[in-house]
Every structure is written in C-alpha cells, then in structure tokens.
Design a protein around this motif. Structure first.
Motif, PDB file in Angstrom:
ATOM      1  N   ALA A   1       0.838  -1.202   0.000  1.00 28.74           N
ATOM      2  CA  ALA A   1       0.000   0.000   0.000  1.00 28.74           C
ATOM      3  C   ALA A   1       0.874   1.254   0.000  1.00 28.74           C
ATOM      4  CB  ALA A   1      -0.932  -0.017   1.211  1.00 28.74           C
ATOM      5  N   MET A   2       1.949   1.215   0.789  1.00 32.65           N
ATOM      6  CA  MET A   2       2.834   2.390   0.816  1.00 32.65           C
ATOM      7  C   MET A   2       3.564   2.563  -0.511  1.00 32.65           C
ATOM      8  SD  MET A   2       4.192   2.495   4.692  1.00 32.65           S
ATOM      9  CE  MET A   2       5.276   3.858   4.431  1.00 32.65           C
ATOM     10  N   ALA A   3       3.914   1.443  -1.146  1.00 32.53           N
ATOM     11  CA  ALA A   3       4.578   1.550  -2.460  1.00 32.53           C
ATOM     12  C   ALA A   3       3.626   2.163  -3.486  1.00 32.53           C
ATOM     13  CB  ALA A   3       5.058   0.179  -2.916  1.00 32.53           C
TER      14      ALA A   3
ATOM     15  N   ALA B   1       2.873  19.845  -7.479  1.00 32.75           N
ATOM     16  CA  ALA B   1       2.538  18.415  -7.538  1.00 32.75           C
ATOM     17  C   ALA B   1       3.499  17.577  -6.709  1.00 32.75           C
ATOM     18  CB  ALA B   1       2.564  17.933  -8.983  1.00 32.75           C
ATOM     19  N   ALA B   2       4.711  18.100  -6.501  1.00 34.56           N
ATOM     20  CA  ALA B   2       5.746  17.296  -5.832  1.00 34.56           C
ATOM     21  C   ALA B   2       5.860  17.620  -4.346  1.00 34.56           C
ATOM     22  CB  ALA B   2       7.088  17.508  -6.521  1.00 34.56           C
ATOM     23  N   CYS B   3       5.008  18.483  -3.829  1.00 35.83           N
ATOM     24  CA  CYS B   3       4.932  18.681  -2.374  1.00 35.83           C
ATOM     25  C   CYS B   3       3.827  17.767  -1.885  1.00 35.83           C
ATOM     26  CB  CYS B   3       4.624  20.136  -2.024  1.00 35.83           C
ATOM     27  SG  CYS B   3       6.026  21.234  -2.248  1.00 35.83           S
TER      28      CYS B   3
ATOM     29  N   GLY C   1       2.067  16.163   0.887  1.00 38.89           N
ATOM     30  CA  GLY C   1       1.824  16.010   2.323  1.00 38.89           C
ATOM     31  C   GLY C   1       2.617  16.958   3.174  1.00 38.89           C
ATOM     32  N   SER C   2       3.350  17.882   2.546  1.00 37.27           N
ATOM     33  CA  SER C   2       4.176  18.748   3.375  1.00 37.27           C
ATOM     34  C   SER C   2       3.490  20.069   3.665  1.00 37.27           C
ATOM     35  CB  SER C   2       5.523  18.966   2.708  1.00 37.27           C
ATOM     36  OG  SER C   2       5.346  19.130   1.337  1.00 37.27           O
ATOM     37  N   GLY C   3       2.217  20.159   3.399  1.00 40.94           N
ATOM     38  CA  GLY C   3       1.498  21.364   3.782  1.00 40.94           C
ATOM     39  C   GLY C   3       1.661  22.480   2.782  1.00 40.94           C
TER      40      GLY C   3
ATOM     41  N   SER D   1      12.694  16.812   7.678  1.00 47.58           N
ATOM     42  CA  SER D   1      11.989  15.573   7.376  1.00 47.58           C
ATOM     43  C   SER D   1      10.503  15.876   7.557  1.00 47.58           C
ATOM     44  CB  SER D   1      12.466  14.479   8.346  1.00 47.58           C
ATOM     45  OG  SER D   1      11.885  13.247   7.994  1.00 47.58           O
ATOM     46  N   LEU D   2       9.780  15.835   6.439  1.00 45.23           N
ATOM     47  CA  LEU D   2       8.429  16.414   6.411  1.00 45.23           C
ATOM     48  C   LEU D   2       7.374  15.356   6.141  1.00 45.23           C
ATOM     49  CD1 LEU D   2       9.520  19.427   4.149  1.00 45.23           C
ATOM     50  CD2 LEU D   2       9.345  19.403   6.647  1.00 45.23           C
ATOM     51  N   GLY D   3       6.535  15.139   7.124  1.00 46.59           N
ATOM     52  CA  GLY D   3       5.443  14.169   6.953  1.00 46.59           C
ATOM     53  C   GLY D   3       5.935  12.739   6.878  1.00 46.59           C
TER      54      GLY D   3
HETATM   55  C1  LIG Z   1       3.824  11.982   3.173  1.00 48.42           C
HETATM   56  S1  LIG Z   1       5.223  11.633   2.174  1.00 48.42           S
HETATM   57  C2  LIG Z   1       6.099  13.174   2.314  1.00 48.42           C
HETATM   58  C3  LIG Z   1       7.078  13.378   1.187  1.00 48.42           C
HETATM   59  C4  LIG Z   1       7.845  14.696   1.248  1.00 48.42           C
HETATM   60  N1  LIG Z   1       8.587  14.825   2.480  1.00 48.42           N
HETATM   61  C5  LIG Z   1       6.914  15.869   1.089  1.00 48.42           C
HETATM   62  O1  LIG Z   1       6.629  16.534   2.091  1.00 48.42           O
HETATM   63  O2  LIG Z   1       6.444  16.130  -0.022  1.00 48.42           O
HETATM   64  C6  LIG Z   1       6.173  10.535   3.225  1.00 48.42           C
HETATM   65  C7  LIG Z   1       7.489  10.067   2.590  1.00 48.42           C
HETATM   66  O3  LIG Z   1       8.240   9.299   3.542  1.00 48.42           O
HETATM   67  C8  LIG Z   1       8.868   8.260   2.832  1.00 48.42           C
HETATM   68  N2  LIG Z   1       9.277   7.172   3.736  1.00 48.42           N
HETATM   69  C9  LIG Z   1       8.623   6.040   4.039  1.00 48.42           C
HETATM   70  N3  LIG Z   1       9.359   5.271   4.867  1.00 48.42           N
HETATM   71  C10 LIG Z   1      10.515   5.949   5.086  1.00 48.42           C
HETATM   72  C11 LIG Z   1      11.702   5.669   5.826  1.00 48.42           C
HETATM   73  N4  LIG Z   1      11.838   4.538   6.522  1.00 48.42           N
HETATM   74  N5  LIG Z   1      12.695   6.580   5.809  1.00 48.42           N
HETATM   75  C12 LIG Z   1      12.548   7.741   5.102  1.00 48.42           C
HETATM   76  N6  LIG Z   1      11.458   8.040   4.381  1.00 48.42           N
HETATM   77  C13 LIG Z   1      10.456   7.166   4.371  1.00 48.42           C
HETATM   78  C14 LIG Z   1       7.806   7.830   1.835  1.00 48.42           C
HETATM   79  O4  LIG Z   1       8.337   7.023   0.797  1.00 48.42           O
HETATM   80  C15 LIG Z   1       7.288   9.175   1.378  1.00 48.42           C
HETATM   81  O5  LIG Z   1       8.019   9.657   0.286  1.00 48.42           O
END
Ligand SMILES: C[S@@+](CC[C@H](N)C(=O)[O-])C[C@H]1O[C@@H](n2cnc3c(N)ncnc32)[C@H](O)[C@@H]1O
Length: 254
Positions: free
Chosen positions: A6-8, A33-35, A37-39, A122-124
């Motif tokens: 699901a995460m993939a 488009a590339a932000c 979940g980071s608000g 490290s965001l979201g």
């Molecule tokens: C909600 S997204 C946020 C992506 C990005 N930081 C942004 O704000 O646009 C969460 C990210 O954390 C990554 N992630 C998942 N497991 C992780 C891990 N063990 N270490 C680092 N990142 C991880 C996911 O693949 C995903 O890209």
C-alpha cells in the motif's frame, strides 16, 4: 495487501505517475505536484526561516518523496539540497523533475557521515517509519552539532483512531516528547500546520491538474485506487481533527 504494498502504491507508483504527468502538463506544475503532504508553502517558508536556511547551506531532506519541498528551498533560499528517500521510483521522479542529488535510503540508516549537513528536515515522514527512534537518532547524527533539525509531524490527538492509512503509526504529543528526548533533541520552536494559510489558488490548481491527469490515465488501476484510499483516510483524519500536523524546529541537547 500488505502495508508495504500500500505504501509503495502511494509513495512509489504515484511518484512515477506524477513525474510523467508533469512532463505532459509543463514544468510549472512540478513543485505544487511534488509537495506531497508537506502542507502549504507558507508553512514550509516558516520552517525554512526558523532553520536559518541560506545560500550555499547543505540541507538534507529525509523522506523527500518527489522533491517539491527541497526544490522550494533551493529556489527561494539557495540551499544545496541532498535528498534521501527509500522508494526508488520517487528518487527517479525527483531527479527527473528537479535534478538534485538523491540517494535511495531509509531514514533509519542514512548513508552519510556524522555532522555532514548544515540543516536537516523531514516532512510528513515520522508516521510512515517503523523505527521512529532510529529515524530521529539518524537525523541528529548527520546534522552538524549546532545545526537545526526541522520536522513536520502528524500527531494523533485521540487515544484510538477509527482507521489509519496502511503502514502509518501516529504518535501522541506525549509519545513524541519521549521519542525526542530519547534522541537528544529539544524543541526550540513549534507551530500548528492548521494555522498557516492555504496555498494560493494557482498553486492548488496546478496540483489539481496533475491529479486529474493521473486519474484519467490510471484511475482504473488498482494501485491508483489504493493510493487514493490511503490519501482519503489521512485527509479524513485531519479534517476531523483526530490527527494534526505540527512543525518543529529542533536543536541538539547539550
Ligand atoms: C507523506 S510523504 C512526504 C514526502 C515529502 N517529504 C513531502 O513533504 O512532499 C512521506 C514520505 O516518507 C517516505 N518514507 C517512508 N518510509 C521511510 C523511511 N523509513 N525513511 C525515510 N522516508 C520514508 C515515503 O516514501 C514518502 O516519500
């Protein structure tokens, strides 16, 4: 379906589709488009200002996803970002869209020497990581001793959630405080994500156009449906106030 699958779907397959859609619609769509979940940009600028980002600084973006926040920081503050992200299609997508250096790595095992970065964010990401203490320890280790660590953390405001996206584990405020203390990190400043202005209409419109194109091209694909379901669950938890985003500026204790 497993948590990992699901995460993939949400973070890897969607990342590749996002880069494809931007290629079709135009590069002006890339950052919105590339932000993921980071608000809002307003929240990111608040954090960047509090971290003291400025030209030439080495910024690590851990869990960088498709790379929108790192590009925003490079463009507006002149930092030299390095991205770390475990999903390889997301790494390829960010490299294709923005060209910043990226390594495929989990945040709990960063392939960097101690003290390599002038700032780390490290965001979201924390809620998606199985070993959250390990992630925090690594963020601290790779930051220079006096370098700030910025985070956007989604916290659980209730004892029990009715449901949660696969693979996510939301901490309460008290649990986060313990985790931070264990990693030797101290909160210098914080802010609630909900207090920041929504993105400008043109930002939202660009992100929507990308989402609409992805849906037109992949809406019948099971992976798109899983990713959409994951996004709807987190969106619902936030809109009901059961999960809330908090921005943190952290310093190393001692
Ligand atoms: C909600 S997204 C946020 C992506 C990005 N930081 C942004 O704000 O646009 C969460 C990210 O954390 C990554 N992630 C998942 N497991 C992780 C891990 N063990 N270490 C680092 N990142 C991880 C996911 O693949 C995903 O890209």
């Amino acid at each position: 379906m497993t948590d990992t699958e699901a995460m993939a779907d949400e973070f890897d397959t969607m990342a590749a589709w996002t880069a494809d859609a931007v290629a079709q619609l135009g590069q002006e769509h890339a950052v919105p488009a590339a932000c993921r979940g980071s608000g809002s940009p307003a929240a990111l600028y608040w954090l960047a200002d509090r971290l003291g980002l400025r030209s030439g600084m080495r910024l690590l973006d851990c869990g960088a996803g498709v790379g929108g926040p790192a590009e925003l920081a490079a463009h507006r503050y002149g930092v030299r970002p390095v991205l770390a992200e475990p999903m390889t299609a997301a790494c390829r997508a960010s490299a294709r869209l923005f060209g910043h250096p990226v390594v495929a790595a989990a945040g709990e095992r960063l392939p960097f020497a101690a003290g390599m970065f002038d700032a780390v964010w490290s965001l979201g990401v924390l809620c998606t990581v199985p070993d959250q203490a390990g992630l925090l320890a690594e963020l601290r280790r790779v930051a220079e001793p006096d370098a700030p660590v910025g985070m956007l953390v989604f916290l659980r405001t209730v004892e029990r959630l009715p449901e949660q996206p696969e693979g996510n584990s939301f901490r309460t405020e008290a649990e986060l405080a313990k985790l931070l203390a264990g990693a030797g990190l101290v909160v210098a400043e914080q802010a609630e994500l909900a207090d920041f202005a929504d993105p400008e209409p043109d930002w939202r419109a660009a992100a929507d156009r990308v989402e609409e194109l992805i849906e037109r091209q992949h809406g019948g694909d099971r992976r798109w449906q899983t990713a959409r379901q994951q996004e709807q669950i987190i969106g619902g938890l936030i809109s009901e106030g059961l999960v809330a985003g908090r921005l943190l500026v952290l310093r190393q204790a001692g």
